[in-house]
Scaffold this motif. Structure first.
Motif, PDB file in Angstrom:
ATOM      1  N   LYS A 114      -1.390 -14.961  -0.640  1.00  0.00           N
ATOM      2  CA  LYS A 114      -2.748 -14.273  -0.758  1.00  0.00           C
ATOM      3  C   LYS A 114      -3.198 -14.493  -2.360  1.00  0.00           C
ATOM      4  O   LYS A 114      -2.008 -14.230  -3.355  1.00  0.00           O
ATOM      5  CB  LYS A 114      -2.788 -12.956  -0.220  1.00  0.00           C
ATOM      6  CG  LYS A 114      -4.314 -12.293  -0.398  1.00  0.00           C
ATOM      7  CD  LYS A 114      -4.579 -10.946   0.406  1.00  0.00           C
ATOM      8  CE  LYS A 114      -6.090 -10.508   0.387  1.00  0.00           C
ATOM      9  NZ  LYS A 114      -6.465 -10.427  -1.093  1.00  0.00           N
ATOM     10  N   PHE A 140      -9.196  -5.859   8.364  1.00  0.00           N
ATOM     11  CA  PHE A 140      -8.155  -6.083   7.607  1.00  0.00           C
ATOM     12  C   PHE A 140      -8.335  -5.804   6.265  1.00  0.00           C
ATOM     13  O   PHE A 140      -9.406  -6.387   5.623  1.00  0.00           O
ATOM     14  CB  PHE A 140      -7.666  -7.574   7.714  1.00  0.00           C
ATOM     15  CG  PHE A 140      -7.348  -8.064   9.120  1.00  0.00           C
ATOM     16  CD1 PHE A 140      -6.127  -8.335   9.349  1.00  0.00           C
ATOM     17  CD2 PHE A 140      -8.261  -8.531   9.838  1.00  0.00           C
ATOM     18  CE1 PHE A 140      -5.866  -8.666  10.764  1.00  0.00           C
ATOM     19  CE2 PHE A 140      -8.139  -8.798  11.155  1.00  0.00           C
ATOM     20  CZ  PHE A 140      -6.809  -9.139  11.736  1.00  0.00           C
ATOM     21  N   ASP A 142      -7.387  -5.283   2.282  1.00  0.00           N
ATOM     22  CA  ASP A 142      -6.331  -5.492   1.105  1.00  0.00           C
ATOM     23  C   ASP A 142      -6.569  -4.274   0.231  1.00  0.00           C
ATOM     24  O   ASP A 142      -7.701  -4.076  -0.383  1.00  0.00           O
ATOM     25  CB  ASP A 142      -6.875  -6.752   0.330  1.00  0.00           C
ATOM     26  CG  ASP A 142      -6.163  -7.021  -0.839  1.00  0.00           C
ATOM     27  OD1 ASP A 142      -5.279  -6.227  -1.544  1.00  0.00           O
ATOM     28  OD2 ASP A 142      -6.601  -7.854  -1.512  1.00  0.00           O
ATOM     29  N   SER A 148     -11.717  -6.895   1.986  1.00  0.00           N
ATOM     30  CA  SER A 148     -11.432  -6.837   3.341  1.00  0.00           C
ATOM     31  C   SER A 148     -12.231  -7.987   4.202  1.00  0.00           C
ATOM     32  O   SER A 148     -13.180  -8.683   3.808  1.00  0.00           O
ATOM     33  CB  SER A 148     -11.898  -5.515   4.075  1.00  0.00           C
ATOM     34  OG  SER A 148     -13.519  -5.396   3.911  1.00  0.00           O
ATOM     35  N   PHE A 176      -1.475  -9.849  -3.223  1.00  0.00           N
ATOM     36  CA  PHE A 176      -0.896  -8.402  -2.970  1.00  0.00           C
ATOM     37  C   PHE A 176       0.147  -7.993  -4.034  1.00  0.00           C
ATOM     38  O   PHE A 176       1.061  -9.082  -4.462  1.00  0.00           O
ATOM     39  CB  PHE A 176      -0.116  -8.557  -1.651  1.00  0.00           C
ATOM     40  CG  PHE A 176      -1.186  -8.560  -0.167  1.00  0.00           C
ATOM     41  CD1 PHE A 176      -2.117  -7.924  -0.196  1.00  0.00           C
ATOM     42  CD2 PHE A 176      -0.894  -9.561   0.750  1.00  0.00           C
ATOM     43  CE1 PHE A 176      -3.022  -7.657   0.968  1.00  0.00           C
ATOM     44  CE2 PHE A 176      -1.721  -9.726   1.532  1.00  0.00           C
ATOM     45  CZ  PHE A 176      -2.820  -8.852   1.933  1.00  0.00           C
ATOM     46  N   SER A 183       0.061  -2.246   1.049  1.00  0.00           N
ATOM     47  CA  SER A 183      -0.982  -3.630   0.691  1.00  0.00           C
ATOM     48  C   SER A 183      -1.969  -3.730   1.634  1.00  0.00           C
ATOM     49  O   SER A 183      -3.123  -4.029   1.267  1.00  0.00           O
ATOM     50  CB  SER A 183      -0.261  -4.787   0.107  1.00  0.00           C
ATOM     51  OG  SER A 183       0.333  -4.410  -1.491  1.00  0.00           O
ATOM     52  N   LEU A 184      -1.418  -4.072   3.035  1.00  0.00           N
ATOM     53  CA  LEU A 184      -2.436  -4.538   3.984  1.00  0.00           C
ATOM     54  C   LEU A 184      -2.675  -3.273   5.098  1.00  0.00           C
ATOM     55  O   LEU A 184      -1.582  -3.115   5.649  1.00  0.00           O
ATOM     56  CB  LEU A 184      -1.789  -5.757   4.566  1.00  0.00           C
ATOM     57  CG  LEU A 184      -2.842  -6.407   5.688  1.00  0.00           C
ATOM     58  CD1 LEU A 184      -4.124  -6.728   5.273  1.00  0.00           C
ATOM     59  CD2 LEU A 184      -1.984  -7.835   6.382  1.00  0.00           C
TER      60      LEU A 184
END
Length: 349
Positions: A114, A140, A142, A148, A176, A183-184
């Motif tokens: 990423k 999702f 971040d 997101s 990340f 992180s996620l």
């Protein structure tokens, strides 16, 4: 699907390295581990509840719920995570929300690349069931860069497990962190007020705008008849959802114990003599934890003759010790004389 299409799809799988090795980045996606307990009633706020490990209830004033490790599951699975509405909220206020979250450590996501030009696509797959049909949202998030992307899925048939597959593009912005932080975040929305739904669904990666994260989401909290189940949660590299990666119970438990451990029985006692070193007990965890945990001992004063206390020290991700203190020639105990104590160690994201 034609033979050529099947071969092309298989080539895509091989190209994305989805065959062989560990594919599923989600821990306890089959909901088989439930160390805290198997059911909790009266849930009205965010918490890691007495339900399957590694999945957290996140909510703000969105009804009252019983959450549990359910044995209702699709073929090939033994358990699911269940939400059961016990007090409804048919009209959520602007800032109200309800979701189930799962966080992943940044150091476990570096292979997604990423924040680079060759970032990887990922595919989320899961089995879901509810009596309330309609549109649901998965976000999702971040957490390192406040970015997101959200995707919708539809529950079409009431009270039937349906497999859902969601593929998202990689994000060329915002790497990340290569550390043990969360992180996620994967957020399964079950209800959301207008603060989260008044914009346009953010179906491409971008800076997180709250109004865009859950547009179109149904309100599961609108009736005490409503239930929602999920299992078989898998996140993997590439644009193909491969069969669910089943791990043994022992392996899955060890992975979950990195974040939470519960020792159901502790029994120790000592005589305290004034002027002598305090009685000390060393405790090594079964599994290396994500970080030095928060430690809680329940029933710490079990037994008789106890007129002292315990103190914790040297807490690390691998072990800690505690020492007993009291007055001269007293008996100090934790979970002694047939009344065992329990200890929990928590290092959740």
């Amino acid at each position: 699907m034609t033979k050529a299409a099947e071969l092309a799809k298989m080539g895509e799988v091989l190209t994305n390295s989805q065959i062989g090795g560990r594919r599923n980045m989600v821990l306890n996606g089959g909901m088989i581990c439930s160390q805290r307990g198997t059911s909790e009633t009266g849930v009205t706020s965010g918490q890691y509840a007495d339900a399957p490990d590694r999945f957290k209830v996140e909510m703000s004033s969105a009804g009252t719920w019983t959450v549990s490790q359910s044995t209702t599951a699709p073929s090939g699975f033994s358990n699911s995570y269940k939400f059961d509405c016990t007090t409804a909220d048919a009209s959520l206020s602007a800032g109200n929300y309800l979701l189930l979250s799962h966080y992943l450590e940044g150091q476990d996501l570096q292979h997604l690349k990423k924040g680079t030009s060759d970032t990887e696509k990922v595919t989320l797959s899961f089995y879901v069931r509810s009596n309330k049909t309609g549109t649901y949202i998965v976000e999702f998030y971040d957490a390192d860069n406040s970015r997101s992307i959200s995707k919708s899925y539809t529950i079409s048939s009431a009270n039937t497990f349906e497999k859902k597959t969601i593929t998202i593009d990689g994000d060329t912005s915002g790497a990340f962190g290569n550390d043990n932080g969360g992180s996620l975040g994967i957020f399964f929305y079950l209800g959301a007020g207008s603060n989260f739904t008044s914009g346009t669904l953010n179906t491409s990666w971008g800076s997180r705008t709250l109004a865009n994260v859950a547009v179109g989401q149904v309100n599961l909290a609108d009736s005490t008849d409503n239930e929602w189940y999920i299992t078989g949660v898998q996140l993997e590299v590439g644009s193909v959802a491969t069969p669910f990666e089943s791990r043994s119970f022992g392996e899955e438990l060890a992975l979950c114990q990195r974040y939470f451990q519960k020792i159901s029985s502790m029994d120790c006692a000592a005589a305290y003599v004034s002027g002598q070193p305090a009685p000390t007990f060393n405790f090594a965890y079964p599994t290396h934890m994500r970080s030095a945990p928060t430690i809680t001992i329940t029933n710490p004063a079990g037994g008789i003759g106890n007129s002292g206390s315990y103190n914790q020290r040297n807490i690390t991700a691998d072990s800690y010790n505690f020492y007993l203190t009291g007055s001269n020639n007293t008996h100090v105990a934790i979970g002694h004389n047939g009344e065992p104590a329990s200890i929990t160690l928590e290092a959740e994201l």
